[in-house]
Design an enzyme around this catalytic site. Structure first.
Site, PDB file in Angstrom:
ATOM      1  N   ASP A 414     -15.905 -50.712  36.034  1.00  0.00           N
ATOM      2  CA  ASP A 414     -14.657 -51.402  36.333  1.00  0.00           C
ATOM      3  C   ASP A 414     -14.839 -52.913  36.263  1.00  0.00           C
ATOM      4  O   ASP A 414     -15.889 -53.456  36.607  1.00  0.00           O
ATOM      5  CB  ASP A 414     -14.194 -51.002  37.739  1.00  0.00           C
ATOM      6  N   GLU A 467     -14.564 -51.367  31.045  1.00  0.00           N
ATOM      7  CA  GLU A 467     -13.195 -51.869  31.121  1.00  0.00           C
ATOM      8  C   GLU A 467     -13.303 -53.386  30.960  1.00  0.00           C
ATOM      9  O   GLU A 467     -13.604 -54.108  31.908  1.00  0.00           O
ATOM     10  CB  GLU A 467     -12.534 -51.515  32.447  1.00  0.00           C
TER      11      GLU A 467
END
Length: 733
Positions: A414, A467
């Site tokens: 993330d 990401e």
């Protein structure tokens, strides 16, 4: 008098010095092993048990009584001298009853020098079985060894219901130079709650959860829980042996992203645990044809509204959904059903909760000291100091723990963009340059490269996905070639561009035509996943179907066309739960999806389309074999902005083509000619406007014969009827 006991010396002669006594009573002694337990070759024994009424020493081997320990002038400090050193037990009488146990201070150091060295070096890859609460048998005694890194603490104790949360009872031993405190507590068993009480330079800190806890209490409770070694008889050998091939760049990858707590719930609104998800989620994912599930972070997190993206326990599955063994059973069942499991994982930041990692030993231990480096203003979270070797190694070990302990098939990392840049989301003057004066976070870059290299060695075939929303070059390029080493990168640019295009009224789309084509300029610069994720259906962004313009029929037609466009474009696929059947409401983590919508034909139609897209994507090599190389894609029509029509070829490694045509207006296009590379029959493999999907059922009666008429640089061409707001996929017979 017991035969093993001698006449005791004067009471004070058996006591430690006044400074030691004062520090012990005040809870400030940093080396309790120096004064407690056996001393003088094992003949002098001291124990400090505040509120104990009496203490006896028993022989560990026979149980015979060795001595009555004398209560000293210091309340709670009991002493005795034995005639000879013996392994002993403590029989302690409390107001509430009697306790029999070995003396924690009779055990020597347990952590090996190799463990300490590797931790300090930042290269201990198995911290989940080293630090934290480890169930061990030491010298025939069952118990729990606790170990925690707190180099700047003056004293660290294990506290819990087993000692009345009294930090004086189980003070730990500091192991130099690693800064790790350890203690073996005999007869403690799995299931016990515990925390650490730390004395910092300015006093007692808030009770801290174990950074390497393997289990926790369910929020809002904050204690860690002693966990036995994971016991699961894995039955996924076939999957694991085939995983590398199943997850290779030339394999289909269709990911169903979901939040475990809000996919479905029990009738009374309670969360489904892993066992119920085995029964309900796995058959659904199989029926839908996805290759993988991706779970929003399941690491324990105090605030449910963070969706798991503010985790405090990087080694503990959330107690909200069941035991560690239940998670292992879920992953195993997925594998036996042919489904891979990807976990979202957060090495960028952590929450500021007082029981967490922030100022863990009274200093900035896990985070940077300066707020310009160590605090995320957007998220009110601390930033890991990945330049510190111990923190670097802690996070590497966390990643490996999920991949190895739970057979997880991949991690989606993330917020990588926030890790790469020191000025991420910061104003001028509110960030600190790197040692070269630049904006790149060099230590985070080193960490990401090391992570990806280590995963390839320690968990072969597992994926690490970034990401990452910037134009950082080489995110999915191997580290040996100067890249970051990820297997895939989320294509956030493609997602933003195409969603903006779809939100336009079709009459205006001619003016935004390039949004649908621009992504192909860089489509093969990385290995991409095309993501329609949870972030796109929350916080006022509206649900995927509600982003679409027009009346109800047009919204559904637009959604079907967009999903068909996405599935036929180069790049692996990811779709967030609820989008596969056109949920109208924005996603809420507090409620399950609106499954009742499947009582309506148009919602059923979208769901059926996603099923068929997944099956077509997996069945047709042209749609996945060359997802990541330019040889797999060829524009035929990219410039017909007047009609908002696009057409391209997808090819497998053998050159066999599929033809895709997309019409993003509600106008039926009659006699639309498109060039193709071969003659003969071309069969409709999919028509997003088919009646079974809720469409108007306009098309080409299932197929068309190619004319020997060159067009678009191809020797043959098809004369087609293009359905309104529809996508056609045709294959040559």
């Amino acid at each position: 008098m017991s035969p093993s006991q001698t006449q005791p010396d004067n009471d004070d002669s058996l006591l430690p010095g006044e400074a030691d006594i004062d520090a012990l009573v005040r809870g400030e002694h940093g080396d309790p092993f120096a004064i407690l337990g056996p001393h003088d070759d094992g003949t002098l024994v001291r124990v400090y048990l505040p509120n104990a009424l009496a203490v006896e020493l028993l022989a560990r081997d026979s149980g015979e009584k060795l001595a009555d320990m004398r209560a000293s002038r210091v309340p709670g400090l009991f002493v005795c001298r034995l005639a000879e050193a013996r392994a002993y037990l403590l029989r302690i009488r409390w107001a509430s009853g009697e306790q029999l146990s070995e003396d924690p201070y009779s055990f020597g150091p347990l952590l090996g020098e190799t463990d300490l060295y590797l931790f300090t070096e930042g290269n201990h890859r198995d911290l989940g079985r080293c630090l934290g609460a480890q169930c061990l048998n030491v010298d025939g005694v069952e118990g729990v060894r606790f170990a925690v890194w707190a180099p700047n603490a003056r004293r660290v104790s294990v506290v819990g219901p087993f000692n009345g949360w009294d930090g004086r009872r189980h003070s730990m031993r500091l192991r130099y130079p690693a800064g790790i405190w350890e203690l073996f507590i005999p007869r403690l068993r799995p299931g016990e709650s515990y925390q650490y009480e730390l004395l910092g330079s300015h006093g007692i800190l808030p009770l801290k959860a174990d950074p390497v806890a393997l289990a926790t209490e369910s929020p809002p409770n904050t204690a860690s829980v002693v966990a036995a070694p994971l016991q699961h008889d894995w039955q996924d050998r076939e999957w694991m042996s085939q995983r590398a091939a199943r997850q290779a760049a030339d394999a289909p990858l269709a990911i169903y992203e979901l939040h475990v707590g809000s996919w479905r719930r029990d009738q009374d609104g309670r969360l489904l645990g892993w066992q119920r998800l085995i029964e309900r989620l796995i058959p659904y994912v199989q029926e839908m044809g996805y290759t993988h599930v991706e779970l929003l972070p399941i690491m324990e997190h105090p605030f449910g509204g963070s969706w798991g993206y503010q985790p405090l326990s990087q080694f503990a599955p959330s107690a909200r959904y069941g035991r560690r063994e239940d998670l292992a059973a879920f992953v195993d069942a997925c594998h036996q059903a042919g489904i891979g499991v990807i976990l979202d994982w957060v090495p960028a930041h952590f929450p500021t909760d007082s029981h967490g990692l922030g100022r863990f030993d009274g200093t900035a231990l896990y985070e940077y000291e300066h707020p310009f480096e160590g605090f995320h203003q957007d998220w009110d979270t601390f930033i890991y100091n990945l330049g510190r070797t111990e923190v670097h190694g802690f996070m590497i070990a966390s990643a490996l723990y999920w991949l190895r302990e739970f057979h997880v098939d991949g991690l989606r990392v993330d917020a990588v963009a926030s890790m790469l840049y020191r000025d991420y989301s910061r104003k001028e003057g509110e960030w600190i340059p790197n040692r070269h004066g630049g904006r790149e976070n060099l230590e985070a870059i080193d960490f990401l490269r090391h992570l990806n290299d280590v995963v390839k060695i320690e968990a072969p075939g597992a994926l690490v996905i970034a990401e990452e929303s910037t134009a950082w070059p080489g995110v999915s390029r191997p580290t040996a070639e100067g890249g970051l080493g990820f297997d895939y990168k989320w294509n956030m640019g493609w997602m933003h561009d195409t969603l903006k295009y779809m939100a336009e009224d079709p009459i205006h789309r001619a003016y935004h035509h390039d949004r649908m084509t621009f992504g192909l300029i860089y489509a093969f610069s990385e290995r991409f996943i095309l993501p329609i994720s949870h972030d796109e259906v929350v916080h006022g962004k509206r649900s995927l179907i509600d982003k679409m313009p027009g009346d109800r029929w047009q919204k559904f037609a637009n959604l079907r066309a967009y999903l068909s466009f996405m599935w036929s474009m180069p790049g692996k696929k990811l779709l967030f739960m609820g989008c596969e059947f056109g949920q109208w409401r924005e996603w809420s983590h507090d409620h399950e999806l609106d499954w009742y919508l499947l009582n309506y034909d148009d919602h059923q139609g979208v769901q059926q389309l996603v099923k068929d897209l997944n099956r077509l994507y997996r069945r047709e090599p042209a749609l996945h074999e060359q997802d990541c190389v330019p040889e797999g894609f060829q524009w035929l029509i990219g410039d017909d902005r007047h009609n908002s029509v696009f057409s391209w070829l997808r090819r497998d490694r053998g050159g066999r083509p599929l033809l895709v045509i997309a019409n993003f207006t509600p106008v039926v296009r009659h006699g639309y000619r498109i060039g193709v590379p071969s003659g003969g029959d071309w069969q409709e493999a999919l028509n997003s406007d088919a009646e079974c999907y809720g469409g108007s059922n306009l098309g080409n009666a299932g197929g068309v014969v190619a004319d020997e008429l060159a067009s678009h640089g191809q020797p043959f061409s098809l004369n087609l009827k293009l359905p309104p707001l529809g996508v056609l996929i045709l294959r040559p017979l």
